[in-house]
Scaffold this motif. Structure first.
Motif, PDB file in Angstrom:
ATOM      1  N   TYR A   8      -5.583  -1.728  -3.424  1.00 17.81           N
ATOM      2  CA  TYR A   8      -6.909  -1.930  -2.827  1.00 17.81           C
ATOM      3  C   TYR A   8      -7.919  -2.469  -3.833  1.00 17.81           C
ATOM      4  O   TYR A   8      -8.972  -2.959  -3.451  1.00 17.81           O
ATOM      5  N   ASN A  10      -1.038   2.481  -4.517  1.00 22.30           N
ATOM      6  CA  ASN A  10      -2.360   2.642  -3.902  1.00 22.30           C
ATOM      7  C   ASN A  10      -3.485   2.005  -4.721  1.00 22.30           C
ATOM      8  O   ASN A  10      -4.632   2.040  -4.314  1.00 22.30           O
ATOM      9  N   GLU A  67       0.830  -1.218   0.000  1.00 18.43           N
ATOM     10  CA  GLU A  67       0.000   0.000   0.000  1.00 18.43           C
ATOM     11  C   GLU A  67       0.861   1.263   0.000  1.00 18.43           C
ATOM     12  O   GLU A  67       0.420   2.316  -0.439  1.00 18.43           O
ATOM     13  N   ASP A  68       2.079   1.165   0.489  1.00 16.67           N
ATOM     14  CA  ASP A  68       2.974   2.320   0.521  1.00 16.67           C
ATOM     15  C   ASP A  68       3.533   2.660  -0.863  1.00 16.67           C
ATOM     16  O   ASP A  68       3.962   3.791  -1.086  1.00 16.67           O
ATOM     17  N   ARG A 105     -10.726   6.663  -4.639  1.00 15.26           N
ATOM     18  CA  ARG A 105      -9.819   7.056  -3.557  1.00 15.26           C
ATOM     19  C   ARG A 105      -9.549   8.553  -3.526  1.00 15.26           C
ATOM     20  O   ARG A 105      -9.595   9.175  -2.461  1.00 15.26           O
TER      21      ARG A 105
END
Length: 166
Positions: free
Chosen positions: A24, A21, A17-18, A107
């Motif tokens: 997800y 993105n 996730e870092d 997002r």
């Protein structure tokens, strides 16, 4: 003079996730693993934590159930001195705030609204409010303070960046 027990709060090492993105879109938040770089970070951190805890006789570890947190902890534990009595617990109260159904497409809009409203006031459309998250974290804080008073153990917590800042 007796040593004061410590509470050490740690963020998981670098995870997918870092660096991506859009992860997800294919994995749930709790299933996001560490990157190769993150595994190296966890091992280096384990050596530093081992030095910090070398005089401890008992350490209680608490980790969020997220894969990246559990992986970080599993890379740290083998580096600790053998003389330490270790207790490990996966703790749902310190899981990352539930962002609900977040995708690469929604997002940016969600994060824009979240920062406009204030991250501690925002409730994710299909997820959790910051107030609910803070209540969970307060319950955990009271629990570890009580455990520390009863056991005099050092406590190490592996959680998520935003959550431990709160």
């Amino acid at each position: 003079m007796e040593k004061m027990p410590r509470i050490i709060i740690c963020r998981h090492a670098e995870s997918l996730e870092d660096v991506d993105n859009t992860i997800y879109d294919v994995l749930s938040d709790l299933d996001i693993p560490l990157t190769e770089k993150g595994r190296g970070q966890a091992q280096r951190f384990g050596a530093m934590l081992a030095a910090l805890l070398r005089k401890s006789t008992g350490v209680r570890f608490y980790t969020s159930p997220g894969v990246r947190n559990v992986q970080t902890l599993k890379l740290v534990l083998p580096q600790l001195p053998d003389n330490i009595d270790i207790h490990v617990e996966v703790e749902p109260l310190i899981v990352k705030q539930d962002w609900g159904h977040i995708t690469a497409e929604n997002r940016q809009g969600i994060e824009s609204e979240r920062y406009k409203m204030g991250v501690l006031r925002y409730t994710f459309p299909t997820g959790e409010s910051a107030a609910a998250m803070m209540e969970r974290l307060a319950q955990f804080k009271e629990r570890i303070f009580r455990i520390q008073r009863e056991t005099s153990c050092d406590i190490v917590v592996f959680s998520h960046g935003f959550e431990f800042r709160v």
